[in-house]
Design an enzyme around this catalytic site. Structure first.
Site, PDB file in Angstrom:
ATOM      1  N   GLU A  11     -10.218   6.323   3.538  1.00  0.00           N
ATOM      2  CA  GLU A  11     -10.931   5.310   4.311  1.00  0.00           C
ATOM      3  C   GLU A  11      -9.948   4.187   4.638  1.00  0.00           C
ATOM      4  OE1 GLU A  11     -10.778   5.388   1.055  1.00  0.00           O
ATOM      5  OE2 GLU A  11     -10.134   3.332   0.620  1.00  0.00           O
ATOM      6  N   LYS A  48       0.809  -1.225   0.000  1.00  0.00           N
ATOM      7  CA  LYS A  48       0.000   0.000   0.000  1.00  0.00           C
ATOM      8  C   LYS A  48       0.841   1.275   0.000  1.00  0.00           C
ATOM      9  CE  LYS A  48      -4.470  -1.622   1.465  1.00  0.00           C
ATOM     10  NZ  LYS A  48      -4.298  -3.054   1.821  1.00  0.00           N
ATOM     11  N   SER A  59       1.735  -9.806  -0.713  1.00  0.00           N
ATOM     12  CA  SER A  59       1.352  -8.391  -0.624  1.00  0.00           C
ATOM     13  C   SER A  59       1.687  -7.733   0.709  1.00  0.00           C
ATOM     14  CB  SER A  59      -0.142  -8.235  -0.921  1.00  0.00           C
ATOM     15  OG  SER A  59      -0.907  -9.083  -0.084  1.00  0.00           O
TER      16      SER A  59
HETATM   17  C1  LIG Z   1      -5.151  -4.101   1.656  1.00  0.00           C
HETATM   18  C2  LIG Z   1      -4.423  -5.353   1.429  1.00  0.00           C
HETATM   19  C3  LIG Z   1      -4.808  -6.252   0.403  1.00  0.00           C
HETATM   20  C4  LIG Z   1      -6.030  -6.072  -0.436  1.00  0.00           C
HETATM   21  O1  LIG Z   1      -6.053  -4.949  -1.244  1.00  0.00           O
HETATM   22  P1  LIG Z   1      -5.863  -5.016  -2.804  1.00  0.00           P
HETATM   23  O2  LIG Z   1      -6.196  -3.631  -3.239  1.00  0.00           O
HETATM   24  O3  LIG Z   1      -6.767  -6.035  -3.367  1.00  0.00           O
HETATM   25  O4  LIG Z   1      -4.438  -5.352  -3.046  1.00  0.00           O
HETATM   26  C5  LIG Z   1      -4.031  -7.375   0.202  1.00  0.00           C
HETATM   27  N1  LIG Z   1      -2.946  -7.632   0.964  1.00  0.00           N
HETATM   28  C6  LIG Z   1      -2.568  -6.808   1.958  1.00  0.00           C
HETATM   29  C7  LIG Z   1      -1.372  -7.165   2.767  1.00  0.00           C
HETATM   30  C8  LIG Z   1      -3.281  -5.644   2.226  1.00  0.00           C
HETATM   31  O5  LIG Z   1      -2.897  -4.840   3.219  1.00  0.00           O
END
Ligand SMILES: *Cc1c(COP(=O)(O)O)cnc(C)c1O
Length: 398
Positions: A114, A92, A381
């Site tokens: 948000e 993010k 992610s």
């Molecule tokens: C917020 C988040 C997601 C989901 O958001 P996407 O916009 O679909 O990527 C996935 N993995 C992590 C670690 C997150 O913090």
């Protein structure tokens, strides 16, 4: 610096999905945002500033790691793009830095955002502190109770945390309230959305800032193995981390690409957040997408063990890629995600976020059916620090 494989049309549609369904008073401002973004993406001083921060502040490039132990156990070559190693613990920060710099260049003094699990709130509060911007983070009151470490981080970073009691007090309600506040403040504030969703140009902007993930991963896996992967896998909430990594590989038609949605407790409405799998065409937060909805077209209640995947809609570019068959969307249950959470922790010493654990779980499924020399690239992610207490209480394992 970065190429996007496909831009939306002038109205912001990817095929039939997306668009810009807005109150009249915001239309001119959204044209400003679009124009400024398209200008900045070709502006050398903006690129230099962004690249400097990505490298020296966020810690990019994140490595690609060959998971030898997991690969040996499940019978394919499994690689991870380590977005968990970024500053603030997830992908993010990539789009948050971009949005913060865009706000500065537009002369704004505040970011409004948000947050669901608090991850996007932390990333935006971080960037606001760095760039000297005011920051209002809207969060559902139910989520605030659940996500204590992240709400504390947001406060320490100096942002205003605004509790949202309307509706179910979760992510969808936080977006509604943040958007209402933004309508009164758009002259001085930028809405810094948290995923590849919302009215045009946000899906395009978020995709652009996240496409660094796919660009790096492509170069890194070729450098490491001499070849491209056979499969690319990422979890999908709104779809920002997934669209980021997919961007590096969409043009190679023989690479199979999978987005993984949360099946939660099962396929009944309210038990999952698998918008692409069980949703139908509908409108939420100013754009058209596959939506989990009731008969009246209101967004349905959604559930996932991973709060960051808990959204009834899904990014329009994903809906388009699904409609043309380029990307396949599959599901993973809570239980499978928790098993993958422990498996990666114990085999590789990497504790993944519960969101990312959905992608890990699907990679394990794929690996069982693959040839041993086939390569699966997974976007990891985020890291699982935020989930440890919850998992230990609810799913303890010796
Ligand atoms: C917020 C988040 C997601 C989901 O958001 P996407 O916009 O679909 O990527 C996935 N993995 C992590 C670690 C997150 O913090």
């Amino acid at each position: 610096m970065i190429n996007i494989s496909m831009l939306p049309d002038k109205e912001g549609y990817f095929g039939e999905y997306g668009g810009q369904i807005l109150p009249d008073e915001l239309k001119a401002e959204f044209q400003n945002i679009t124009k400024k973004f398209l200008e900045l993406k070709d502006d050398k001083s903006f690129q230099d500033e962004l690249n400097y921060l990505l490298k020296h502040y966020a810690g990019r490039p994140s490595p690609v790691y060959y998971a030898k132990n997991l690969s040996k156990k499940y019978g394919a070559e499994i690689y991870f793009k380590r977005e968990d190693l970024n500053h603030t613990g997830a992908h993010k920060i990539n789009h948050s830095l971009g949005e913060g710099l865009l706000a500065k260049r537009m002369g704004k003094t505040k970011l409004i955002a948000e947050t669901g699990a608090g991850q996007h709130g932390v990333a935006i509060a971080t960037v606001a502190a760095l760039l000297g911007l005011e920051c209002d983070i809207y969060m559902g009151e139910v989520d605030i109770k659940k996500e204590k470490p992240n709400t504390d981080r947001i406060k320490v970073l100096g942002a205003n945390l605004i509790s949202v009691a309307s509706g179910n007090g979760t992510l969808k309600d936080a977006v509604d309230e943040a958007f209402k506040a933004y309508i009164n403040e758009y002259e001085t504030a930028l809405y810094a959305i948290g995923s590849a969703v919302g009215p045009h140009p946000f899906p395009m902007i978020i995709e652009y800032f996240q496409s660094i993930v796919g660009k790096e991963a492509r170069e890194q896996i070729v450098e490491l193995t001499g070849d491209l992967p056979d499969y690319v896998v990422a979890c999908v909430g709104g779809g920002s981390n997934a669209i980021g990594i997919f961007n590096g590989f969409l043009q190679d038609e023989n690479i199979k690409i999978y987005g993984v949605e949360p099946l939660g407790k099962g396929n009944k409405t309210g038990d999952n957040a698998a918008s692409m799998t069980y949703g139908t065409d509908g409108i939420i937060h100013g754009f058209k997408c596959k939506l989990l909805q009731d008969e009246k077209g209101n967004p349905a209640e959604v559930y996932s063990i991973a709060s960051g995947l808990d959204y009834p809609g899904v990014g329009p570019k994903h809906c388009y890629l699904n409609s043309i068959g380029r990307v396949k969307y599959e599901t993973i249950s809570d239980e499978e995600a928790v098993n993958a959470f422990y498996e990666l922790s114990r085999l590789e010493g990497i504790i993944p976020a519960l969101e990312s654990s959905h992608a890990v779980a699907y990679a394990i499924k794929l690996a069982k059916e693959c040839k041993s020399n086939e390569k699966i690239l997974v976007n990891l992610s985020g890291r699982g620090d935020k989930d440890i207490e919850f998992v230990m209480n609810k799913y303890p394992k010796n």
